[in-house]
Design a protein around this motif. Structure first.
Motif, short mmCIF file in Angstrom:
data_model
loop_
_atom_site.label_atom_id
_atom_site.label_comp_id
_atom_site.label_asym_id
_atom_site.label_seq_id
_atom_site.Cartn_x
_atom_site.Cartn_y
_atom_site.Cartn_z
N THR A 193 81.47 56.73 42.71
CA THR A 193 82.07 57.91 43.34
C THR A 193 82.29 57.66 44.82
O THR A 193 83.32 58.03 45.39
N ALA A 194 81.31 57.02 45.45
CA ALA A 194 81.45 56.71 46.87
C ALA A 194 82.48 55.60 47.09
O ALA A 194 83.31 55.68 48.00
N LEU A 195 82.45 54.58 46.22
CA LEU A 195 83.35 53.45 46.41
C LEU A 195 84.82 53.83 46.22
O LEU A 195 85.70 53.26 46.87
N ILE A 196 85.09 54.79 45.32
CA ILE A 196 86.49 55.13 45.05
C ILE A 196 87.13 55.85 46.24
O ILE A 196 88.36 55.92 46.36
N ALA A 197 86.28 56.37 47.14
CA ALA A 197 86.84 56.99 48.34
C ALA A 197 87.31 55.95 49.36
O ALA A 197 88.12 56.26 50.23
N VAL A 198 86.82 54.72 49.23
CA VAL A 198 87.15 53.68 50.20
C VAL A 198 88.65 53.37 50.24
O VAL A 198 89.24 53.35 51.34
N PRO A 199 89.31 53.10 49.10
CA PRO A 199 90.75 52.82 49.20
C PRO A 199 91.56 53.99 49.73
O PRO A 199 92.54 53.79 50.47
N ALA A 200 91.16 55.21 49.37
CA ALA A 200 91.89 56.38 49.88
C ALA A 200 91.76 56.48 51.39
O ALA A 200 92.74 56.69 52.12
N LEU A 201 90.53 56.33 51.89
CA LEU A 201 90.31 56.42 53.33
C LEU A 201 90.92 55.23 54.06
O LEU A 201 91.46 55.38 55.17
N SER A 202 90.86 54.05 53.44
CA SER A 202 91.45 52.86 54.06
C SER A 202 92.96 52.99 54.17
O SER A 202 93.57 52.57 55.16
N GLY A 203 93.56 53.57 53.14
CA GLY A 203 95.00 53.77 53.19
C GLY A 203 95.41 54.79 54.24
O GLY A 203 96.45 54.65 54.90
N ARG A 204 94.56 55.80 54.41
CA ARG A 204 94.91 56.87 55.34
C ARG A 204 94.64 56.49 56.79
O ARG A 204 95.43 56.81 57.69
N PHE A 205 93.51 55.82 57.03
CA PHE A 205 93.10 55.59 58.42
C PHE A 205 93.18 54.13 58.87
O PHE A 205 93.22 53.87 60.07
N LEU A 206 93.20 53.19 57.94
CA LEU A 206 93.21 51.78 58.32
C LEU A 206 94.51 51.08 57.95
O LEU A 206 94.64 49.87 58.16
N TRP A 216 93.26 49.28 43.54
CA TRP A 216 91.83 49.24 43.86
C TRP A 216 91.14 50.47 43.26
O TRP A 216 90.12 50.37 42.56
N ALA A 217 91.71 51.64 43.52
CA ALA A 217 91.14 52.88 42.98
C ALA A 217 91.25 52.92 41.46
O ALA A 217 90.34 53.40 40.77
N TYR A 218 92.33 52.38 40.94
CA TYR A 218 92.55 52.41 39.49
C TYR A 218 91.45 51.64 38.77
O TYR A 218 90.95 52.08 37.73
N VAL A 219 91.08 50.48 39.30
CA VAL A 219 89.99 49.70 38.69
C VAL A 219 88.68 50.49 38.73
O VAL A 219 87.93 50.53 37.75
N LEU A 220 88.41 51.17 39.84
CA LEU A 220 87.13 51.86 40.01
C LEU A 220 87.02 53.11 39.14
O LEU A 220 85.90 53.56 38.85
N THR A 221 88.15 53.70 38.73
CA THR A 221 88.05 54.88 37.87
C THR A 221 87.35 54.55 36.56
O THR A 221 86.71 55.42 35.96
N ARG A 222 87.48 53.29 36.11
CA ARG A 222 86.87 52.93 34.85
C ARG A 222 85.34 52.99 34.89
O ARG A 222 84.73 53.73 34.11
N PRO A 223 84.67 52.24 35.79
CA PRO A 223 83.21 52.35 35.83
C PRO A 223 82.73 53.73 36.28
O PRO A 223 81.63 54.15 35.92
#
Length: 281
Positions: A193-206, A216-223
């Motif tokens: 749950t925490a890791l899936i926020a990383v690509p969203a925040l990276s896309g928005r701010f980095l 990246w997020a698509y892979v993490l939705t599975r686990p």
């Protein structure tokens, strides 16, 4: 998360979007075959990952690994054929195919570990390499990995190969953290749950590329979905709630059906260039 696209959409012509096939070869209608990426997209995706995990476990225990795997493969092939034959995005067909990819992807990862005896660490490395190879071949062939470009048969084939690889990889990653590393299902779910926020925040701010953030997020939705589903389904002795994989599967099917029905009726995720009347079946 922003919709992943590294291509500017064509301007509408006379109030309608052009129907000409996208470049890149292959056969296709020119209509997008995948949904718009919205909050509902991610919600349904996570639900299907959880349902696929528990459904695979339930079928394997009830029917046996080989009959269950054969049934899963037959269902996957049948629904992918329907999806490939469709001329445009159809919510029921698309999401049914995603469900079967989830079920069979889980079975594939489990067979590699349980029947072949390959450790999850090795599986994660192998599936990561397979996913990287598919994405590389897709990019070299088509020049883009954007799902908005999936308008030809060849690009759609790359897309579904990528989806299947992400499910197998995500399953192995989830089992690695919960089982091999002994973190348990609930802690694993919270981690993802925490890791899936990383690509969203990276896309928005980095400034992370939107297409890279999407996959990246698509892979993490599975686990993510599978960890919580396992936590609900497995016995208390294994760190779960003990609800059973069968009941959890049925409980997850209900919101999936309701959400897909809503999408089919409302056309909320219908691609912008596609007439809404074409997305109801």
């Amino acid at each position: 998360m922003a919709q992943p696209s590294n291509e500017a959409p064509a301007r509408p012509v006379g109030g309608e979007w052009p129907r000409t096939p996208a470049p890149g070869g292959g056969h296709g209608s020119g209509w997008s075959k995948v949904p718009q990426v919205t909050a509902l997209f991610w919600g349904v995706k996570v639900l299907t990952t959880g349902m696929g995990e528990t459904a695979s476990d339930y079928l394997a225990r009830t029917l046996g690994p080989i009959p269950a795997g054969s049934l899963g493969l037959a269902g996957l092939v049948a629904l992918l054929v329907l999806q490939l034959r469709a001329t445009r995005y159809r919510p029921w067909v698309y999401w049914s195919a995603i469900v079967m990819v989830s079920v069979f992807g889980t079975m594939a990862a489990d067979v590699v570990h349980v029947m072949a005896g390959i450790p999850y660490t090795v599986s994660v490395i192998a599936f990561s390499g397979g996913l990287a190879a598919i994405l590389t071949a897709w990019y070299v062939s088509e020049g883009t990995l954007s799902i908005h470009s999936v308008r030809t048969r060849r690009r759609e084939s790359f897309y579904w190969a990528t989806v299947l690889a992400t499910f197998a990889l995500g399953t192995a990653v989830g089992d690695l953290t919960a089982g091999t590393l002994h973190w348990g299902y609930l802690p694993s779910g919270l981690l993802f749950t925490a890791l899936i926020a990383v690509p969203a925040l990276s896309g928005r701010f980095l400034g992370l590329n939107a297409v890279a953030a999407f996959w990246w997020a698509y892979v993490l939705t599975r686990p993510l979905g599978a960890s919580f589903a396992d936590w609900m389904g497995v016995s208390t002795a294994r760190g779960g709630l003990g609800w059973g994989t069968g009941p959890v599967t049925l409980a997850l099917i209900v919101p999936i059906v309701l959400l897909v029905a809503y999408l089919a009726i409302s056309h909320k995720d219908t691609p912008p260039e596609q007439p809404a009347t074409g997305a109801t079946t």
